[in-house]
Design an enzyme around this catalytic site. Sequence first.
Site, PDB file in Angstrom:
ATOM      1  N   CYS A 132       1.059  -0.994  -0.286  1.00 13.68           N
ATOM      2  CA  CYS A 132      -0.254  -0.513  -0.243  1.00 13.68           C
ATOM      3  C   CYS A 132       0.954   1.362  -0.361  1.00 13.68           C
ATOM      4  CB  CYS A 132      -1.030  -0.135   0.862  1.00 13.68           C
ATOM      5  SG  CYS A 132      -0.309   0.117   2.870  1.00 13.68           S
ATOM      6  N   HIS A 412      -1.337   0.905   7.140  1.00 13.21           N
ATOM      7  CA  HIS A 412      -2.173   1.207   5.963  1.00 13.21           C
ATOM      8  C   HIS A 412      -2.142   1.681   5.211  1.00 13.21           C
ATOM      9  CE1 HIS A 412      -4.525  -0.174   1.845  1.00 13.21           C
ATOM     10  NE2 HIS A 412      -4.897   1.022   2.638  1.00 13.21           N
TER      11      HIS A 412
END
Length: 475
Positions: A132, A412
């Site tokens: 990510c 994330h």
Amino acid sequence: DIDYPLIGLMNLINRLLKKAAPLYTHFNQSTVLLHHLIDSLFSLPTYQKKAQTKLPPPKCKSIPSREAAFELIDTLCGCNQINTLFLIKKLSSFHVQGPWRTNQKNDWSVAPDSAEKSSTGYVGLKNLGATCYMNSLFQQLFCIPQFRKAILESQDTAGPKVPKEENMFHQLKLLFGMLKASDRRFYNPRSFTEAFREFDNSKIDVREQRDVDEFFNMFMEQLEGRLKGTKHSNTIKQLFGGTLSNELICKDCPHKSERKEPFLSISLQVKNKRNIKESLEAFIEGEMLEGDNAYYCEQCEKKRNTEKRCSIKTLPNTLILVLKRFDFNFDKMCKIKLNDKCEFPMEIDMQDYTQENLAKRDLLKEMEANNWSVDDLTDEQKNILNLQIPKEYYKYKLRGIVVHMGNADAGHYYSFIKNREKDDELWMEFNDQIVRHFDPSEIPDECFGGEEDFKAMGITPTHYSSIKEKIKNAY
């Protein structure tokens, strides 16, 4: 949206076939209409070429239009062996060679709308496990028109001696090309991760979480080398390159020394800083070198009380500010994340943090302390006082935010990006495969960090609320 004109056209053809025998006989002797109907139902967006129509395939997207197409197919195949055999042959090929045929059960369902590009017009990037950080960075870079143009237009200087599978720059061009031209919902960057090499020549471990700022610096260093020899060799410096000035200013004599330091991004403290302006003020705040720690002035050949400070000498066209959210706790001997609230504006003026502004500020203080007039100044001091730079040079508008959600060990990354190619307030969220519109009024809640109310259910059927730290904040 339901495509009513298409539904009406197919229903009309269906009624005519049932009522007009000559027309029914004509279509039963040809499989052209049946072929178009099958394509309208089962064609999927592809990576290879951009759809010529405004919308990517399939043509029948809504449930009502697909029902109308299936009814028309039923009419064409009713009591007609030629059309029935053609239909069986086409559908059999989908089962044998269908693009969704994998070992995963979910991939066996036919859901065309889940494969096509989002309504924003942008393509997502697949998360390969813990990539990510890379996806959020590449989407930010892709949305800078000058950077995107440079990557897509630059010739690959590696040539045929490096296989395409191992050529990082070729895979980057391919990735940017897919983000620009693909009709699919997302692109799989596996080929780039296989081609990219760390400093020790190892491949990226897609299962390992990385710091996006560290990856940015490593990526830019390699990319700059690959752009050498092309017409876009200075693109990185032209877009992101600025210069810091590290100064040592003697207080007991007129001497000073300066060391220039190039930068692509500026790292700012977040701890105990209410907003980004306080972080910038701390960045330029100097320290005094006194006593045993005093600076040895080579021109005076003796130690002097000296101010040591850092400021911005030249500003870049695109300013990247990194909020230092990760720190090390020496009591617990572990890495921690700082979720302190740090606000930032939609527009910022960087004049107060530049070398010329600090020099002018110091000179005005000196003039006031010594009761000097302009006539008492040297030519060099007059130049400092009279320096005029357009105000626009210092002003920046917020165009992109990288957000980290999680803690120091796991988290994330995703991006919020403003459309740079249209003069509007359109923002998008780029969250791996998902690309959707974003309301910029939610930036304070989504990006500033701090604390929030937390409501939960207790042992008894009553709710209780408490305060907890937000784990998502701008990075």
